[in-house]
Write a protein that holds these residues in place. Structure first.
Motif, PDB file in Angstrom:
ATOM      1  N   ALA A 138     -33.927  65.644   4.550  1.00 25.68           N
ATOM      2  CA  ALA A 138     -34.282  66.608   3.508  1.00 25.68           C
ATOM      3  C   ALA A 138     -33.295  66.517   2.336  1.00 25.68           C
ATOM      4  CB  ALA A 138     -34.314  68.024   4.078  1.00 25.68           C
ATOM      5  N   VAL A 139     -32.025  66.381   2.671  1.00 30.35           N
ATOM      6  CA  VAL A 139     -31.009  66.263   1.617  1.00 30.35           C
ATOM      7  C   VAL A 139     -31.217  64.975   0.840  1.00 30.35           C
ATOM      8  CG1 VAL A 139     -28.544  65.952   1.181  1.00 30.35           C
ATOM      9  CG2 VAL A 139     -29.305  67.728   2.754  1.00 30.35           C
ATOM     10  N   VAL A 140     -31.462  63.862   1.550  1.00 33.79           N
ATOM     11  CA  VAL A 140     -31.685  62.579   0.888  1.00 33.79           C
ATOM     12  C   VAL A 140     -32.931  62.652   0.003  1.00 33.79           C
ATOM     13  CG1 VAL A 140     -32.293  60.159   1.286  1.00 33.79           C
ATOM     14  CG2 VAL A 140     -30.451  61.219   2.613  1.00 33.79           C
ATOM     15  N   ALA A 141     -34.011  63.250   0.530  1.00 33.34           N
ATOM     16  CA  ALA A 141     -35.241  63.378  -0.254  1.00 33.34           C
ATOM     17  C   ALA A 141     -34.992  64.232  -1.492  1.00 33.34           C
ATOM     18  CB  ALA A 141     -36.359  63.972   0.603  1.00 33.34           C
ATOM     19  N   GLY A 142     -34.229  65.299  -1.365  1.00 32.80           N
ATOM     20  CA  GLY A 142     -33.903  66.160  -2.507  1.00 32.80           C
ATOM     21  C   GLY A 142     -33.092  65.417  -3.558  1.00 32.80           C
ATOM     22  N   MET A 143     -32.154  64.610  -3.078  1.00 26.83           N
ATOM     23  CA  MET A 143     -31.337  63.831  -4.019  1.00 26.83           C
ATOM     24  C   MET A 143     -32.190  62.787  -4.736  1.00 26.83           C
ATOM     25  SD  MET A 143     -27.698  63.423  -2.065  1.00 26.83           S
ATOM     26  CE  MET A 143     -26.940  62.653  -3.454  1.00 26.83           C
ATOM     27  N   GLU A 144     -33.130  62.172  -4.021  1.00 31.31           N
ATOM     28  CA  GLU A 144     -34.010  61.186  -4.646  1.00 31.31           C
ATOM     29  C   GLU A 144     -34.881  61.840  -5.717  1.00 31.31           C
ATOM     30  OE1 GLU A 144     -36.035  59.460  -1.321  1.00 31.31           O
ATOM     31  OE2 GLU A 144     -34.401  58.057  -0.905  1.00 31.31           O
ATOM     32  N   LEU A 178     -34.137  64.530  -7.351  1.00 32.33           N
ATOM     33  CA  LEU A 178     -33.221  64.869  -8.442  1.00 32.33           C
ATOM     34  C   LEU A 178     -32.930  63.631  -9.301  1.00 32.33           C
ATOM     35  CD1 LEU A 178     -31.444  66.966  -9.811  1.00 32.33           C
ATOM     36  CD2 LEU A 178     -29.645  66.407  -8.184  1.00 32.33           C
ATOM     37  N   GLU A 179     -32.700  62.494  -8.659  1.00 29.04           N
ATOM     38  CA  GLU A 179     -32.446  61.260  -9.404  1.00 29.04           C
ATOM     39  C   GLU A 179     -33.656  60.877 -10.251  1.00 29.04           C
ATOM     40  OE1 GLU A 179     -31.391  58.455  -6.372  1.00 29.04           O
ATOM     41  OE2 GLU A 179     -29.292  59.077  -6.356  1.00 29.04           O
ATOM     42  N   ARG A 180     -34.882  61.017  -9.681  1.00 34.94           N
ATOM     43  CA  ARG A 180     -36.094  60.708 -10.451  1.00 34.94           C
ATOM     44  C   ARG A 180     -36.223  61.654 -11.641  1.00 34.94           C
ATOM     45  NH1 ARG A 180     -38.399  59.897  -5.333  1.00 34.94           N
ATOM     46  NH2 ARG A 180     -39.285  61.992  -5.364  1.00 34.94           N
ATOM     47  N   ARG A 181     -35.929  62.926 -11.381  1.00 34.98           N
ATOM     48  CA  ARG A 181     -36.038  63.922 -12.463  1.00 34.98           C
ATOM     49  C   ARG A 181     -35.042  63.604 -13.585  1.00 34.98           C
ATOM     50  NH1 ARG A 181     -38.645  66.645 -15.787  1.00 34.98           N
ATOM     51  NH2 ARG A 181     -37.939  68.727 -16.269  1.00 34.98           N
ATOM     52  N   VAL A 182     -33.818  63.240 -13.221  1.00 36.96           N
ATOM     53  CA  VAL A 182     -32.801  62.883 -14.213  1.00 36.96           C
ATOM     54  C   VAL A 182     -33.246  61.641 -14.990  1.00 36.96           C
ATOM     55  CG1 VAL A 182     -30.437  62.007 -14.495  1.00 36.96           C
ATOM     56  CG2 VAL A 182     -30.869  63.999 -13.047  1.00 36.96           C
ATOM     57  N   ALA A 183     -33.814  60.648 -14.276  1.00 30.35           N
ATOM     58  CA  ALA A 183     -34.301  59.440 -14.941  1.00 30.35           C
ATOM     59  C   ALA A 183     -35.433  59.781 -15.899  1.00 30.35           C
ATOM     60  CB  ALA A 183     -34.759  58.412 -13.912  1.00 30.35           C
ATOM     61  N   ASP A 184     -36.357  60.648 -15.475  1.00 37.38           N
ATOM     62  CA  ASP A 184     -37.458  61.056 -16.347  1.00 37.38           C
ATOM     63  C   ASP A 184     -36.940  61.776 -17.585  1.00 37.38           C
ATOM     64  OD1 ASP A 184     -39.261  59.973 -14.580  1.00 37.38           O
ATOM     65  OD2 ASP A 184     -39.853  61.896 -13.673  1.00 37.38           O
ATOM     66  N   LEU A 185     -35.975  62.670 -17.368  1.00 35.34           N
ATOM     67  CA  LEU A 185     -35.392  63.380 -18.513  1.00 35.34           C
ATOM     68  C   LEU A 185     -34.701  62.404 -19.451  1.00 35.34           C
ATOM     69  CD1 LEU A 185     -33.914  66.566 -16.823  1.00 35.34           C
ATOM     70  CD2 LEU A 185     -35.817  66.467 -18.413  1.00 35.34           C
ATOM     71  N   GLY A 186     -33.979  61.434 -18.897  1.00 31.21           N
ATOM     72  CA  GLY A 186     -33.302  60.431 -19.722  1.00 31.21           C
ATOM     73  C   GLY A 186     -34.291  59.640 -20.542  1.00 31.21           C
ATOM     74  N   GLU A 187     -35.403  59.210 -19.931  1.00 35.43           N
ATOM     75  CA  GLU A 187     -36.431  58.468 -20.652  1.00 35.43           C
ATOM     76  C   GLU A 187     -37.037  59.331 -21.746  1.00 35.43           C
ATOM     77  OE1 GLU A 187     -39.249  57.005 -17.824  1.00 35.43           O
ATOM     78  OE2 GLU A 187     -37.763  55.757 -16.815  1.00 35.43           O
TER      79      GLU A 187
END
Length: 112
Positions: A10-16, A18-27
């Protein structure tokens, strides 16, 4: 992680996520910056055109009117007998065409 694997997953999935969300925001931010840069370029071009138009308008306004082909517009005639310059005139200026001195035309101060 200690404990069962579900918590770790669950923690790993949450971090993934979060990483996708950060990447989307960056794009999205990159796209927004690029869009704003394009807008600035468009404004700079328009400003350049406005500056050129203003410069052209000022040049046109400063040009003396051109007489038409049938015009009777003529420069004023100078009665040279009414012009006087003292033997040692006061110099008012100098230019490519010569000196400009203080004189009199029809009894009035004039630049000659």
């Amino acid at each position: 992680f200690r404990g069962d694997g579900r918590a770790r997953d669950a923690v790993v999935a949450g971090m993934e996520r979060l990483e996708r969300r950060v990447a989307d925001l960056g794009e999205g931010m990159v796209a927004e910056v690029e869009e704003r840069a394009e807008g600035v370029e468009r404004l700079e071009k328009r400003l350049g055109l406005l500056e050129q138009g203003l410069a052209d308008a000022v040049r046109a306004a400063l040009q003396p009117p051109m007489p038409s082909a049938g015009s009777t517009l003529r420069p004023p005639e100078v009665d040279w007998t009414q012009l006087s310059v003292p033997p040692t005139p006061t110099e008012l200026g100098r230019g490519g065409f010569g000196r400009v001195v203080q004189g009199l035309y029809q009894g009035q101060p004039a630049a000659v």
